[in-house]
Design a protein around this motif. Structure first.
Motif, PDB file in Angstrom:
ATOM      1  N   ARG A 103      42.428 -11.659  68.824  1.00 23.19           N
ATOM      2  CA  ARG A 103      41.755 -10.577  68.093  1.00 23.19           C
ATOM      3  C   ARG A 103      41.278  -9.515  69.071  1.00 23.19           C
ATOM      4  NH1 ARG A 103      39.182 -14.802  65.293  1.00 23.19           N
ATOM      5  NH2 ARG A 103      37.346 -14.473  66.569  1.00 23.19           N
ATOM      6  N   PRO A 104      41.122  -8.280  68.562  1.00 23.43           N
ATOM      7  CA  PRO A 104      40.686  -7.184  69.437  1.00 23.43           C
ATOM      8  C   PRO A 104      39.399  -7.476  70.202  1.00 23.43           C
ATOM      9  CG  PRO A 104      41.501  -6.289  67.383  1.00 23.43           C
ATOM     10  CD  PRO A 104      41.471  -7.789  67.211  1.00 23.43           C
ATOM     11  N   GLY A 105      38.417  -8.089  69.545  1.00 19.89           N
ATOM     12  CA  GLY A 105      37.154  -8.357  70.224  1.00 19.89           C
ATOM     13  C   GLY A 105      37.315  -9.234  71.447  1.00 19.89           C
ATOM     14  N   TYR A 106      38.135 -10.260  71.317  1.00 18.75           N
ATOM     15  CA  TYR A 106      38.383 -11.150  72.451  1.00 18.75           C
ATOM     16  C   TYR A 106      39.160 -10.425  73.544  1.00 18.75           C
ATOM     17  CZ  TYR A 106      36.738 -15.598  70.520  1.00 18.75           C
ATOM     18  OH  TYR A 106      35.967 -16.624  70.057  1.00 18.75           O
ATOM     19  N   LEU A 107      40.159  -9.640  73.148  1.00 17.88           N
ATOM     20  CA  LEU A 107      40.946  -8.935  74.158  1.00 17.88           C
ATOM     21  C   LEU A 107      40.080  -7.960  74.942  1.00 17.88           C
ATOM     22  CD1 LEU A 107      43.484  -8.148  75.622  1.00 17.88           C
ATOM     23  CD2 LEU A 107      44.098  -6.662  73.691  1.00 17.88           C
ATOM     24  N   LYS A 108      39.207  -7.229  74.254  1.00 16.11           N
ATOM     25  CA  LYS A 108      38.326  -6.283  74.949  1.00 16.11           C
ATOM     26  C   LYS A 108      37.425  -7.007  75.948  1.00 16.11           C
ATOM     27  CE  LYS A 108      38.247  -2.722  71.389  1.00 16.11           C
ATOM     28  NZ  LYS A 108      37.438  -1.972  70.398  1.00 16.11           N
ATOM     29  N   ARG A 109      36.888  -8.136  75.536  1.00 16.83           N
ATOM     30  CA  ARG A 109      36.028  -8.902  76.437  1.00 16.83           C
ATOM     31  C   ARG A 109      36.829  -9.427  77.630  1.00 16.83           C
ATOM     32  NH1 ARG A 109      33.221 -14.507  74.683  1.00 16.83           N
ATOM     33  NH2 ARG A 109      32.560 -15.177  76.742  1.00 16.83           N
TER      34      ARG A 109
END
Length: 218
Positions: A103-109
């Motif tokens: 998911r985007p949130g995990y990728l950003k982190r």
């Protein structure tokens, strides 16, 4: 000419040394399958497997691998936490996240932490082997669909764990079912759901799921 031969031999031996890889995933069948697939590659050597954050840290300290292939969801934490600890105990090890929760949130982190690899578990064996080589060489390997989704999704107000819990709640599962899926206590699940609902200004968890999905956050 003869005097140079040992040096050339040593250089060739060094160049041929396989990349050392460890795997951390709490799903035994998946982890074993990954180990088998990667071991078929002549230039890759699986040096060990682990199922938890703590065991992953101990394995990394012992083996000092070139690449650590990590699942996101682990019983005692997550792969991003593990990647940060791996960087402390083995600075030369590069991490690659392989997950069914891309998911985007995990990728950003992950990108913020300097993690080079982030791929879904639908990745083929050949793609994964190439990704391990690229990450070992210091090159970034990101699933292109997830990268595009991340660019268009905007910043999520949800923490990765809040997003997890919302995703697990998407099919109407009861609290105890969500807790089992997320490896969390039921009280912790309720707290995450309440926090997610408040952040998304949703009237209930079902509305929160709908909002998060519409925004690409789960």
């Amino acid at each position: 000419m003869n005097a140079e031969t040992p040096d050339h031999a040593a250089s060739a031996s060094s160049a041929a040394a396989p990349l050392r890889v460890i795997l951390v995933d709490d799903e035994n069948l998946i982890r074993s399958a990954l180990a088998t697939m990667l071991s078929l590659e002549a230039d890759l050597e699986v040096r060990g497997e682990a199922a938890t954050v703590e065991d992953g840290v101990h394995l990394t300290r012992a083996e000092q691998p070139d690449v650590a292939v990590l699942d996101l969801q682990l019983p005692d934490g997550d792969g991003l936490e593990l990647a940060a600890r791996i960087a402390d105990v083995s600075p030369g090890t590069r991490s690659l996240i392989l997950t069914s929760h891309a998911r985007p949130g995990y990728l950003k982190r992950a990108l913020a932490q300097g993690i080079l690899g982030f791929l879904p578990k639908t990745t083929s064996a050949d793609q994964l082997a190439r990704a391990v080589r690229s990450v070992a060489a210091g090159r970034r390997v990101i699933d292109p669909e997830l990268a595009a989704e991340t660019i268009s999704s905007g910043d999520s107000p949800l923490t990765p764990r809040e997003a997890d819990v919302l995703e697990f709640a998407a099919d109407g599962a009861a609290i105890e079912q969500i807790a089992r899926r997320a490896h969390l206590a039921e009280g912790t699940v309720r707290n995450y759901l309440s926090s997610a609902q408040a952040k998304l200004q949703a009237g209930n968890r079902h509305e929160a799921v709908a909002i998060a999905r519409r925004q690409g956050w789960i």
